[in-house]
Design an enzyme around this catalytic site. Structure first.
Site, PDB file in Angstrom:
ATOM      1  N   LYS A   9      68.724  80.622  35.628  1.00 61.78           N
ATOM      2  CA  LYS A   9      68.850  80.086  36.976  1.00 61.78           C
ATOM      3  C   LYS A   9      70.261  80.323  37.538  1.00 61.78           C
ATOM      4  O   LYS A   9      71.180  80.698  36.781  1.00 61.78           O
ATOM      5  CB  LYS A   9      68.491  78.597  36.944  1.00 61.78           C
ATOM      6  N   TYR A  49      56.921  77.612  41.950  1.00 59.35           N
ATOM      7  CA  TYR A  49      56.978  76.171  41.668  1.00 59.35           C
ATOM      8  C   TYR A  49      55.913  75.398  42.447  1.00 59.35           C
ATOM      9  O   TYR A  49      56.054  74.188  42.641  1.00 59.35           O
ATOM     10  CB  TYR A  49      58.378  75.635  41.993  1.00 59.35           C
ATOM     11  N   ASN A 112      69.576  72.712  35.009  1.00 59.80           N
ATOM     12  CA  ASN A 112      69.203  72.875  33.596  1.00 59.80           C
ATOM     13  C   ASN A 112      69.080  74.330  33.148  1.00 59.80           C
ATOM     14  O   ASN A 112      68.447  74.633  32.136  1.00 59.80           O
ATOM     15  CB  ASN A 112      67.948  72.055  33.269  1.00 59.80           C
ATOM     16  N   HIS A 115      64.499  78.596  33.087  1.00 58.17           N
ATOM     17  CA  HIS A 115      63.057  78.343  33.182  1.00 58.17           C
ATOM     18  C   HIS A 115      62.348  79.079  32.054  1.00 58.17           C
ATOM     19  O   HIS A 115      62.746  80.190  31.702  1.00 58.17           O
ATOM     20  CB  HIS A 115      62.505  78.857  34.520  1.00 58.17           C
ATOM     21  N   GLU A 126      52.990  84.134  35.685  1.00 57.45           N
ATOM     22  CA  GLU A 126      54.380  84.160  36.162  1.00 57.45           C
ATOM     23  C   GLU A 126      55.001  85.542  35.963  1.00 57.45           C
ATOM     24  O   GLU A 126      55.753  86.020  36.821  1.00 57.45           O
ATOM     25  CB  GLU A 126      55.207  83.083  35.438  1.00 57.45           C
TER      26      GLU A 126
HETATM   27  P1  IDP Z   1      60.460  72.729  32.831  1.00 56.73           P
HETATM   28  O1  IDP Z   1      61.429  73.628  33.565  1.00 56.73           O
HETATM   29  O2  IDP Z   1      61.064  72.177  31.566  1.00 56.73           O
HETATM   30  O3  IDP Z   1      59.114  73.362  32.605  1.00 56.73           O
HETATM   31  P2  IDP Z   1      59.193  71.140  34.951  1.00 56.73           P
HETATM   32  O4  IDP Z   1      58.695  69.746  34.774  1.00 56.73           O
HETATM   33  O5  IDP Z   1      58.182  72.232  35.060  1.00 56.73           O
HETATM   34  O6  IDP Z   1      60.232  71.429  33.748  1.00 56.73           O
HETATM   35  O7  IDP Z   1      60.127  71.150  36.234  1.00 56.73           O
HETATM   36  C1  IDP Z   1      60.557  72.376  36.803  1.00 56.73           C
HETATM   37  C2  IDP Z   1      62.012  72.290  37.160  1.00 56.73           C
HETATM   38  O8  IDP Z   1      62.170  71.314  38.191  1.00 56.73           O
HETATM   39  C3  IDP Z   1      62.939  71.791  36.051  1.00 56.73           C
HETATM   40  O9  IDP Z   1      63.317  72.811  35.146  1.00 56.73           O
HETATM   41  C4  IDP Z   1      64.124  71.280  36.856  1.00 56.73           C
HETATM   42  O10 IDP Z   1      64.927  72.359  37.310  1.00 56.73           O
HETATM   43  C5  IDP Z   1      63.424  70.673  38.064  1.00 56.73           C
HETATM   44  N1  IDP Z   1      63.179  69.233  37.891  1.00 56.73           N
HETATM   45  C6  IDP Z   1      62.175  68.637  37.218  1.00 56.73           C
HETATM   46  N2  IDP Z   1      62.260  67.294  37.280  1.00 56.73           N
HETATM   47  C7  IDP Z   1      63.357  67.037  38.022  1.00 56.73           C
HETATM   48  C8  IDP Z   1      64.002  65.831  38.474  1.00 56.73           C
HETATM   49  O11 IDP Z   1      63.574  64.716  38.172  1.00 56.73           O
HETATM   50  N3  IDP Z   1      65.137  65.989  39.234  1.00 56.73           N
HETATM   51  C9  IDP Z   1      65.642  67.195  39.588  1.00 56.73           C
HETATM   52  N4  IDP Z   1      65.074  68.350  39.189  1.00 56.73           N
HETATM   53  C10 IDP Z   1      63.949  68.282  38.421  1.00 56.73           C
HETATM   54 MG    MG Z   2      57.666  73.922  33.975  1.00 55.42          MG
END
Ligand code: IDP
Ligand code: MG
Length: 149
Positions: A9, A49, A112, A115, A126
């Site tokens: 990212k 997304y 974070n 992805h 994807e």
């Molecule tokens: P993942 O990336 O571990 O699969 P997902 O639940 O699919 O997690 O969420 C996609 C992305 O959305 C996360 O990697 C993060 O960047 C963002 N995200 C998820 N939950 C939150 C939140 O509570 N606050 C801010 N960003 C979030």
């Molecule tokens: Mg995810």
């Protein structure tokens, strides 16, 4: 055989962490079959997304993922979904185990770093969303016999 899409990212690129992150994935033995730098458009972010549309963090997520260049990587191989998810760590870096990418390089769920596809079905979808067929390699690696029995 599974496919997984990895996205380093914008924070990973801005912080100069492409090398350290790719090193971990490569050293694990994963086979990269596609790799490119790009900037994700708002339209592509909404497609990628789409399942998160309507959630409170969605607007911030789209603005984050479109905010600068990313590196997208397609990986192919047996069990790659589970292997990559465990190497990446929990979604929230606060909870991610030390030794995982998010656990070692991140401190905040909204930054974070990476992805990774969460199921074989999503992995295939994807990869197809981000790569044309002719951008994906099908070569064998001679080293594979030392990585997989
Ligand atoms: P993942 O990336 O571990 O699969 P997902 O639940 O699919 O997690 O969420 C996609 C992305 O959305 C996360 O990697 C993060 O960047 C963002 N995200 C998820 N939950 C939150 C939140 O509570 N606050 C801010 N960003 C979030
Ligand atoms: Mg995810």
């Amino acid at each position: 055989m599974e496919q997984s899409l990895i996205i380093l990212k914008p924070d990973a690129l801005q912080r100069g962490l492409v090398g350290p992150i790719l090193t971990r994935l490569e050293a694990r033995g994963l086979k990269f079959v596609g790799l490119k730098l790009m900037q994700i458009s708002s339209e592509l972010a909404h497609k990628h997304y789409g399942t998160h549309e309507g959630k409170p963090f969605f607007a911030g997520l789209v603005s984050y993922i479109t905010s600068g260049p990313v590196l997208v990587v397609a990986v192919a191989g047996k069990d790659v979904i589970e292997i990559i998810r465990s190497t990446v760590g929990a979604t929230n870096p606060v909870k991610a185990a030390p030794g995982t990418i998010r656990g070692d390089f991140g401190v905040n769920i909204g930054r974070n770093l990476i992805h990774a596809s969460d199921s074989p079905e999503n992995g295939t979808q994807e990869v197809a969303l981000f790569f044309a067929k002719n951008e994906l390699l099908t070569v064998e690696r001679s080293v594979d016999q030392w990585i997989t029995e």
